[in-house]
Design an enzyme around this catalytic site. Structure first.
Site, PDB file in Angstrom:
ATOM      1  CB  CYS A 140     -12.142   2.191  -1.734  1.00 15.46           C
ATOM      2  SG  CYS A 140     -10.893   2.637  -2.889  1.00 15.46           S
TER       3      CYS A 140
ATOM      4  NE  ARG B 144     -12.833   1.481   5.110  1.00 16.74           N
ATOM      5  CZ  ARG B 144     -13.248   0.253   5.347  1.00 16.74           C
ATOM      6  NH1 ARG B 144     -14.086   0.026   6.315  1.00 16.74           N
ATOM      7  NH2 ARG B 144     -12.840  -0.742   4.618  1.00 16.74           N
TER       8      ARG B 144
ATOM      9  CD1 TRP C 217      -5.595   5.889   0.070  1.00 14.33           C
ATOM     10  CD2 TRP C 217      -5.055   3.974  -0.951  1.00 14.33           C
ATOM     11  NE1 TRP C 217      -4.259   5.658   0.276  1.00 14.33           N
ATOM     12  CE2 TRP C 217      -3.894   4.496  -0.339  1.00 14.33           C
ATOM     13  CE3 TRP C 217      -4.946   2.775  -1.658  1.00 14.33           C
ATOM     14  CZ2 TRP C 217      -2.660   3.861  -0.404  1.00 14.33           C
ATOM     15  CZ3 TRP C 217      -3.715   2.143  -1.725  1.00 14.33           C
ATOM     16  CH2 TRP C 217      -2.582   2.689  -1.098  1.00 14.33           C
TER      17      TRP C 217
ATOM     18  CG  ASN D  65     -14.214  -0.388  -1.851  1.00 11.22           C
ATOM     19  OD1 ASN D  65     -14.299   0.683  -2.423  1.00 11.22           O
ATOM     20  ND2 ASN D  65     -14.715  -0.619  -0.643  1.00 11.22           N
ATOM     21  N   GLY D  66     -11.014  -2.322  -4.483  1.00 13.20           N
ATOM     22  CA  GLY D  66     -10.189  -3.472  -4.834  1.00 13.20           C
ATOM     23  C   GLY D  66      -9.385  -3.219  -6.093  1.00 13.20           C
TER      24      GLY D  66
ATOM     25  CD  GLU E  85       4.067   0.705  15.961  1.00 15.19           C
ATOM     26  OE1 GLU E  85       4.367   0.171  14.879  1.00 15.19           O
ATOM     27  OE2 GLU E  85       2.997   1.301  16.138  1.00 15.19           O
TER      28      GLU E  85
ATOM     29  CE  LYS F 271       1.930   4.366  14.514  1.00 17.35           C
ATOM     30  NZ  LYS F 271       1.674   2.950  14.588  1.00 17.35           N
TER      31      LYS F 271
ATOM     32  CD  GLU G 234       1.997   4.536  10.378  1.00 17.80           C
ATOM     33  OE1 GLU G 234       1.193   3.791   9.817  1.00 17.80           O
ATOM     34  OE2 GLU G 234       2.107   4.594  11.622  1.00 17.80           O
TER      35      GLU G 234
ATOM     36  CG  HIS H 113      27.537  -4.503  11.831  1.00 17.99           C
ATOM     37  ND1 HIS H 113      28.741  -5.125  11.587  1.00 17.99           N
ATOM     38  CD2 HIS H 113      27.158  -4.884  13.072  1.00 17.99           C
ATOM     39  CE1 HIS H 113      29.071  -5.878  12.622  1.00 17.99           C
ATOM     40  NE2 HIS H 113      28.126  -5.741  13.542  1.00 17.99           N
TER      41      HIS H 113
ATOM     42  CE  LYS I 193      -7.267   2.328  12.158  1.00 21.18           C
ATOM     43  NZ  LYS I 193      -6.012   2.428  12.915  1.00 21.18           N
TER      44      LYS I 193
HETATM   45  N1  HGA Z   1      -8.676   0.200  -8.132  1.00 18.28           N
HETATM   46  C1  HGA Z   1      -9.671   1.206  -7.905  1.00 18.28           C
HETATM   47  C2  HGA Z   1     -10.180   1.157  -6.473  1.00 18.28           C
HETATM   48  C3  HGA Z   1      -9.059   1.344  -5.493  1.00 18.28           C
HETATM   49  C4  HGA Z   1      -9.356   0.888  -4.065  1.00 18.28           C
HETATM   50  O1  HGA Z   1     -10.135  -0.015  -3.784  1.00 18.28           O
HETATM   51  N2  HGA Z   1      -8.690   1.473  -3.069  1.00 18.28           N
HETATM   52  O2  HGA Z   1      -8.890   1.087  -1.717  1.00 18.28           O
HETATM   53  C5  HGA Z   1      -9.151   2.579  -8.271  1.00 18.28           C
HETATM   54  O3  HGA Z   1      -7.940   2.833  -8.284  1.00 18.28           O
HETATM   55  O4  HGA Z   1      -9.974   3.440  -8.560  1.00 18.28           O
END
Ligand code: HGA
Length: 609
Positions: free
Chosen positions: A2, A27, A74, A99-100, A482, A486, A489, A505, A604
C-alpha cells in the site's frame, strides 16, 4: 504494498496526489483511490484498475480539492473491490487511508457496533475510521492521538475531517510515513519518492508519532503526546527521487535491472583501501566483530536466499557458525538467544515488516549486535541496527528482485572475508585474490549477460510448461531456489528447487518427459556428484537445461541442453550463475505475456505481516 499520499495546499492538489500514487505503483497494489475534503464532507473516487484509470475518472469528473489523501491498496482484509478500496469513510464526515494491519480490529468493531457504527466494508481499516470519528471533539490531531493508543498491529494512516477542511493528520507505527515541506504547502507520504518535487524537505516520523499538517505548518507529537521536532532533510538526500526512471531500450524494468547489475555491483564494491576493512560496516565494527562467535541471518524471500548463500561463505571463509532463518518464522518461535551472535538482517527496502519485527525480537532477547544489509540508507532497518552495509543497486522497480539480490551477495561476501581476516583465516594473498575476483565481477557479468539470445531460445520452450524443477548443489543450491522463485513470481509456472542429491528422496517421482529440469552446474568439487544426479533425471526421460561452466565437459546431447557460462568464478560463482536464471524467468514470463514488473498478488516492499 500500500502507498499513502496526503496534502494540504492552496491549489488543486489532486494532480499531485495522483502523481504520488503513480510513483508508488511499482510497489504493487490491487485498487486505488483519492479523497478531498470540504466543509460539506469528504468526496472520493476509487478504482480497482490502475492509477491511470483513477486519473481518467478524476479528470472526467473534474474532481478537485485543496486538501486530500490518496492510496494504493494491496488487500489484506477484504477482497480488492471498489467498496473496500481506500479512502474509507466514517459517517460521511471523516476519510482515512491506511497501510498495515490492525490486529485487534474484531474487538474494536464490536465495541464500535455497540456504539451504533455501521460497517460497510470488510477492511480492518474501517475500525480506525469509526474509532477516530467516535473520539472527535473538534480537534482531529487530538482524536487521532487518542485513537492510536487503542490500536494493536501496524499502521500508517492519513485522515481528514469535514470540520477541519485544511488539515490532514498522519500517524505511524510499524509502517513508514514521512512529512514533506513545500512552499506554503505540506504533505505526508509512505515514501519520500511520492512527494519529491512538490516537497523540498522531508522528515521521517518515528514509531508512535502523530503529525498534523495544515496551512499553518506541521505539528508532530510522539507516542507520549509530547510535541517534538523530527530532523528534516533535503529531498535530494533520499536519492534524487524526483527523477522518473527511464526504461531506455528495455521492455520492462526487470530486464533493465538485470542488465544494470554490472554497474550496481561495481558501485557496491568499496574503494580499494576500504575493502574488507571492518570500518566499512560502522565506526567500532572491528571491536564488536572480534567479540562475536556466530552469525544469525534473518530475512525473507529473495533476501533469505542471499542469506543461505552467505552461510556457505561465512562458514568457509570466516569459519564462523552461521544460522539463517526466515524472519516471519523466527519472530514467533522460541529460540535460544546468543548475545555473542551478530544478527544480520537483509532487505532491499529496509521496510520489510517481518524482517523488522524479527530484528526487534532478536534485540528484545538481548542480541544487541546487529547489522543491516540494505539498499535504502534512510530505511527503518538501517536506523534500527548498529552496523550497516549499504548496497548501491539504485532504485529497483520490478517487483521480482534482481540487482538488489546480487548486490546483497556482494555485501555478504565482503562481510565473510572481513570476518575471515579478523579471525585469522584469510591471509594477505587470499585477500588480494578475493579482491581481484570482486573487481573483475562486473566484466564477468557482462559476459553472462551476452548469453541472452540463447536463453530467449530456451524461454520459448519454458513458456509452454506448467512445472519446472531447479537443481543445484552446495553454494549453488540457494541459487537454484532463487531461480525457481523468479520463475514462479513472474511467469506463474510452478517451480521447485532441490539440492540435486535430494532428487532420489522424492522429487524424482515428478520427472517425466514433460518436466524441464534446470541445472546449475559450476565446475566445483560437487561436479561429479551433480553429473550423476543429471543421469538420474535423463534415465527417467526428464529434459535437462544446464548452465555449465566452460570446463565441466558437459555437452549437449539428446535430452540435455547446455548453455556454457563464460568462465568459472570460484566462490563468487553464485553471483554469475543467478543471472541466466533471472533472464530465463524474465523471457519466459515475457513470452507468456504476464505483467512482468507487477506480477499478480505480489508487492514490492512487503510492509505488512
Ligand atoms: N489492511 C488494509 C491495508 C492493507 C495494506 O497495508 N497493504 O499493504 C486493507 O486490507 O485494506
Amino acid at each position: 504494498m500500500c502507498g499513502i499520499v496526503g496534502a494540504v495546499a492552496q491549489r488543486n492538489i489532486v494532480p499531485v496526489l495522483i502523481e504520488g500514487l503513480r510513483r508508488l505503483e511499482y510497489r504493487g497494489y490491487d485498487s486505488c483511490g483519492v479523497a478531498t475534503v470540504t466543509a460539506a464532507g469528504p468526496q472520493r473516487v476509487r478504482s480497482v484498475s490502475r492509477v491511470a484509470e483513477l486519473d481518467e475518472q478524476v479528470r472526467t469528473a473534474h474532481f478537485e480539492g485543496v486538501t486530500g489523501i490518496a492510496h494504493t491498496r494491496w488487500a489484506t482484509h477484504g477482497a480488492p473491490t471498489v467498496n473496500n478500496a481506500h479512502p474509507i469513510f466514517s459517517r460521511d464526515a471523516l476519510a482515512i487511508v491506511h497501510n498495515g494491519i490492525i490486529e485487534n480490529y474484531e474487538a474494536l468493531r464490536e465495541m464500535l457496533r455497540a456504539k451504533g457504527y455501521e460497517f460497510v466494508s470488510q477492511t480492518d481499516t474501517e475500525v480506525i475510521a469509526h474509532l477516530i470519528h467516535s473520539l472527535y471533539k473538534g480537534d482531529l490531531f487530538a482524536a487521532v492521538r487518542e485513537a492510536v493508543l487503542q490500536l494493536a498491529g501496524a499502521y500508517a494512516i492519513g485522515v481528514v475531517h469535514k470540520d477541519q477542511p485544511h488539515v490532514v493528520v498522519g500517524a505511524r507505527a510499524g509502517s513508514p510515513l514521512v512529512v514533506g515541506y513545500g512552499e506554503g504547502e505540506y504533505f505526508i507520504a509512505s515514501d519520500a519518492l511520492a512527494i519529491a518535487g512538490s516537497a523540498n524537505r522531508v522528515s521521517y516520523l518515528e514509531e508512535g508519532d502523530v503529525c498534523e499538517i495544515s496551512l499553518e505548518g506541521v505539528r508532530i507529537a510522539d507516542r507520549a503526546g509530547n510535541l517534538v521536532t523530527r530532523e528534516s532533510r533535503d529531498v535530494q538526500a533520499y536519492g534524487g527521487y524526483g527523477d522518473t526512471v527511464d526504461l531506455g531500450p528495455y521492455r520492462h524494468y526487470m530486464q533493465k535491472e538485470i542488465f544494470e547489475q554490472p554497474r550496481a555491483i561495481s558501485d557496491t564494491i568499496p574503494a580499494l583501501d576500504e575493502a574488507f576493512d571492518p570500518v566499512l560496516f560502522g565506526e567500532n565494527a572491528a571491536e564488536v566483530f572480534e567479540g562475536i562467535d556466530s552469525i544469525l541471518i534473518l530475512a525473507c524471500g529473495t533476501s533469505y536466499y542471499a542469506g543461505l548463500t552467505a552461510k556457505y561463505w561465512l562458514e568457509t571463509v570466516a569459519k564462523i557458525r552461521t544460522d539463517v532463518e526466515i524472519a516471519s518464522e523466527y519472530r514467533y518461535r522460541e529460540s535460544v538467544p546468543n548475545p555473542r551472535s551478530l544478527v544480520v538482517t537483509i532487505s532491499q527496502s529496509g521496510e520489510t515488516a517481518d524482517t523488522l519485527a524479527a530484528l526487534k525480537h532478536a534485540q528484545s532477547l538481548g542480541m544487541e549486535h546487529t547489522l543491516a544489509v540494505c539498499n535504502v540508507a534512510t530505511s527503518a532497518m538501517v536506523r534500527l541496527t548498529e552496523f550497516t552495509f549499504l548496497t548501491h543497486a539504485g532504485r529497483e522497480i520490478g517487483v521480482a528482485s534482481t540487482k538488489a539480490f546480487t548486490t546483497q551477495l556482494v555485501g555478504l561476501f565482503i562481510l565473510a572475508v572481513t570476518l575471515g581476516k579478523l579471525r585469522g583465516h584469510v591471509n594477505a594473498e587470499q585477500e588480494a585474490g578475493y579482491l581481484k575476483l570482486l573487481r573483475h565481477l562486473p566484466a564477468a557479468l557482462n559476459g553472462v549477460l551476452a548469453l541472452e539470445p540463447q536463453i530467449i531460445a530456451w524461454s520459448e520452450e519454458f513458456a509452454r510448461k506448467e512445472n519446472a524443477l531447479f537443481l543445484g548443489r552446495g553454494l549453488h543450491y540457494p541459487i537454484a531456489l532463487e531461480g525457481a522463485l523468479k520463475l514462479k513470481e513472474i511467469s506463474y509456472i510452478h517451480a521447485e528447487a532441490y539440492p540435486a542429491g535430494e532428487l532420489k528422496h522424492g522429487p524424482l517421482a515428478l520427472v517425466t518427459e514433460a518436466m524441464p529440469v534446470v541445472t546449475v552446474a559450476p565446475n566445483d568439487a560437487l561436479l561429479e556428484k551433480l553429473k550423476s544426479n543429471m543421469q538420474e533425471v535423463r534415465a527417467r526421460g526428464g529434459q535437462l537445461y544446464v548452465f555449465a561452466d566452460a570446463d565441466t565437459h558437459i555437452t549437449s546431447e539428446e535430452g540435455i541442453h547446455v548453455i556454457r557460462m563464460p568462465e568459472h568464478y570460484g566462490l563468487l560463482s553464485p553471483i554469475l550463475h543467478v543471472v541466466p536464471l533471472q533472464l530465463l524467468a524474465y523471457h519466459t514470463a515475457s513470452a507468456r505475456g504476464t505483467d512482468v514488473d507487477k506480477p499478480r498478488n505480489l508487492a514490492k516492499s512487503v510492509t505488512v505481516e
